[in-house]
Design a protein around this motif. Structure first.
Motif, short mmCIF file in Angstrom:
data_model
loop_
_atom_site.label_atom_id
_atom_site.label_comp_id
_atom_site.label_asym_id
_atom_site.label_seq_id
_atom_site.Cartn_x
_atom_site.Cartn_y
_atom_site.Cartn_z
N ALA A 265 0.83 -1.20 0.00
CA ALA A 265 0.00 0.00 0.00
C ALA A 265 0.87 1.26 0.00
CB ALA A 265 -0.93 -0.01 1.21
N GLU A 266 1.98 1.19 0.70
CA GLU A 266 2.90 2.33 0.70
C GLU A 266 3.50 2.54 -0.69
OE1 GLU A 266 5.86 1.74 3.69
OE2 GLU A 266 4.40 1.51 5.32
N VAL A 267 3.85 1.43 -1.34
CA VAL A 267 4.49 1.52 -2.65
C VAL A 267 3.57 2.16 -3.68
CG1 VAL A 267 5.31 0.14 -4.62
CG2 VAL A 267 6.10 -0.38 -2.30
N ILE A 268 2.31 1.76 -3.71
CA ILE A 268 1.43 2.29 -4.77
C ILE A 268 1.25 3.81 -4.64
CG2 ILE A 268 0.22 0.10 -5.07
CD1 ILE A 268 -2.14 1.28 -3.54
N ASN A 269 1.50 4.34 -3.46
CA ASN A 269 1.39 5.79 -3.30
C ASN A 269 2.64 6.53 -3.73
OD1 ASN A 269 -1.32 6.34 -2.24
ND2 ASN A 269 -0.70 5.03 -0.55
N THR A 270 3.64 5.79 -4.23
CA THR A 270 4.83 6.43 -4.81
C THR A 270 4.80 6.38 -6.33
OG1 THR A 270 6.24 4.44 -4.95
CG2 THR A 270 6.13 5.58 -2.82
N ILE A 271 3.72 5.84 -6.89
CA ILE A 271 3.68 5.55 -8.32
C ILE A 271 2.61 6.38 -9.02
CG2 ILE A 271 3.26 3.74 -10.03
CD1 ILE A 271 4.31 1.72 -7.99
N ASP A 272 2.99 6.97 -10.15
CA ASP A 272 2.04 7.72 -10.98
C ASP A 272 1.81 7.06 -12.34
OD1 ASP A 272 1.62 9.93 -9.18
OD2 ASP A 272 3.64 10.62 -9.68
N ALA B 212 -7.72 -2.36 -13.30
CA ALA B 212 -6.61 -1.72 -12.59
C ALA B 212 -7.10 -0.53 -11.76
CB ALA B 212 -5.56 -1.25 -13.59
N ARG B 213 -7.95 0.29 -12.35
CA ARG B 213 -8.47 1.45 -11.63
C ARG B 213 -9.30 1.01 -10.42
NH1 ARG B 213 -8.67 6.32 -14.93
NH2 ARG B 213 -10.58 6.94 -13.86
N ARG B 214 -10.12 -0.02 -10.61
CA ARG B 214 -10.94 -0.53 -9.51
C ARG B 214 -10.07 -1.07 -8.39
NH1 ARG B 214 -14.09 -3.62 -12.28
NH2 ARG B 214 -12.99 -5.59 -11.95
N PHE B 215 -9.01 -1.79 -8.75
CA PHE B 215 -8.12 -2.35 -7.73
C PHE B 215 -7.45 -1.25 -6.92
CE2 PHE B 215 -3.59 -3.18 -6.85
CZ PHE B 215 -3.75 -4.05 -5.78
N LEU B 216 -6.97 -0.21 -7.58
CA LEU B 216 -6.28 0.86 -6.87
C LEU B 216 -7.22 1.59 -5.91
CD1 LEU B 216 -4.04 2.26 -9.74
CD2 LEU B 216 -3.28 1.01 -7.72
N ARG B 217 -8.46 1.76 -6.30
CA ARG B 217 -9.44 2.36 -5.39
C ARG B 217 -9.65 1.45 -4.17
NH1 ARG B 217 -12.29 3.66 -10.34
NH2 ARG B 217 -12.15 5.89 -10.78
N TYR B 218 -9.78 0.15 -4.45
CA TYR B 218 -9.98 -0.83 -3.39
C TYR B 218 -8.79 -0.86 -2.45
CZ TYR B 218 -11.50 -5.35 -1.42
OH TYR B 218 -11.91 -6.35 -0.59
N ALA B 219 -7.60 -0.64 -3.01
CA ALA B 219 -6.37 -0.66 -2.21
C ALA B 219 -6.21 0.60 -1.37
CB ALA B 219 -5.16 -0.84 -3.12
N ASN C 277 -3.89 6.94 -2.16
CA ASN C 277 -4.11 8.33 -1.75
C ASN C 277 -4.19 9.28 -2.94
OD1 ASN C 277 -4.06 7.59 0.96
ND2 ASN C 277 -1.84 7.87 1.12
N LYS C 278 -3.60 8.87 -4.04
CA LYS C 278 -3.58 9.73 -5.22
C LYS C 278 -4.94 9.71 -5.93
CE LYS C 278 1.35 8.83 -6.06
NZ LYS C 278 1.87 10.20 -6.17
N LYS C 279 -5.22 10.74 -6.71
CA LYS C 279 -6.43 10.77 -7.51
C LYS C 279 -6.24 9.88 -8.74
CE LYS C 279 -7.91 15.38 -6.07
NZ LYS C 279 -8.25 16.77 -6.52
N ILE C 280 -7.16 8.95 -8.95
CA ILE C 280 -7.03 7.99 -10.04
C ILE C 280 -6.90 8.70 -11.39
CG2 ILE C 280 -8.14 6.08 -11.27
CD1 ILE C 280 -7.23 5.25 -8.54
N ASP C 281 -7.64 9.77 -11.59
CA ASP C 281 -7.64 10.45 -12.88
C ASP C 281 -6.33 11.18 -13.16
OD1 ASP C 281 -10.18 9.57 -13.40
OD2 ASP C 281 -11.17 11.38 -12.66
#
Length: 239
Positions: free
Chosen positions: A27-34, A44-51, A54-58
């Motif tokens: 969870a920490e890692v995905i918040n370092t990725i754009d 992929a978008r659904r998974f990131l929301r579920y995870a 903190n970043k805005k998907i759009d």
């Protein structure tokens, strides 16, 4: 400038408790990725929301990876790494690059001297092997076996003979709508003493995981068939 990293991010293989398969570090890692390389954008978008990203998907950028992806596109997908930014690679389900086309992106990353970081997560292949009771020291994953009955049965005979000779566990998968035909072929051509494990829905409340002899599957398959219908299955045979 230091290069960014390519993170290999596991995704769910079924509906289950999220914390059971997604460590806090992931969870920490995905918040370092754009930037993300994905099989299917909506998943992929659904998974990131579920995870709980903190970043805005759009505001994230997604690159789709499939059988039509060219080498030139892969260079573009990994360009952020060369600019010092992290990129995430996600499978449609489970761990990237295992029964999954993501390996081409990883191969390109190695060519470009980009650090590759696999993260912990669920693999239906490994989980089924762990729970099968079959040989986990020596095994082969075949992917999908032939579709045509004659070719499928010929392949089953060959891999069963190899399992008997070497003790090596043979693992393969099938699409949900052909599960019954696969079990029918196994029961038709394999020896009664050969052990068959069938796994479906691992990590979910509807998990099915059973190993027994082919002779027992012949007798009791009708009692179990509804538990594997319309669900991706892993098949393992061995001695």
């Amino acid at each position: 400038m230091a290069t960014g990293k390519l993170y290999l991010i596991p995704t769910p293989i079924g509906e289950g408790g999220f914390s059971n398969f997604f460590p806090a570090f992931n969870a920490e890692v995905i918040n370092t990725i754009d930037y993300y390389i994905v099989e299917e954008l909506r998943t992929a978008r659904r998974f990131l929301r579920y995870a709980g990203i903190n970043k805005k998907i759009d505001e994230l950028e997604f690159f789709e990876l499939n059988e039509h992806t060219q080498g030139v596109e892969l260079n573009e997908y990994l360009k952020p790494c060369l600019e010092g930014k992290n990129v995430g690679l996600m499978s449609e389900a489970g761990v990237p690059c295992v029964a999954d086309p993501g390996n081409v992106a990883v191969a390109k990353a190695h060519q470009l001297d980009i650090e590759v970081v696999p993260l912990i997560g669920p693999s239906s292949i490994i989980l089924s092997l762990m729970g099968s009771g079959l040989n986990g020291q020596n095994f082969t994953f075949h992917g999908y076996l032939p579709v045509e009955p004659y070719d499928r049965e010929k392949k089953l005979k060959a891999i069963e003979a190899y399992a008997v000779k070497t003790g090596q566990t043979q693992i393969f998968i099938e699409t949900p709508y052909r599960n019954r035909r696969m079990v029918g072929s196994i029961c038709k051509v394999c020896q009664p003493a050969t052990r068959l494990c069938i796994a479906a829905g691992l990590t979910t409340e509807q998990q099915f995981l059973k190993t027994q002899s082919v002779s027992k599957w012949r007798k009791y398959f009708d009692d179990e068939r509804n538990l594997m219908d319309k669900r991706p299955c892993i098949f393992l045979i061995g001695r």
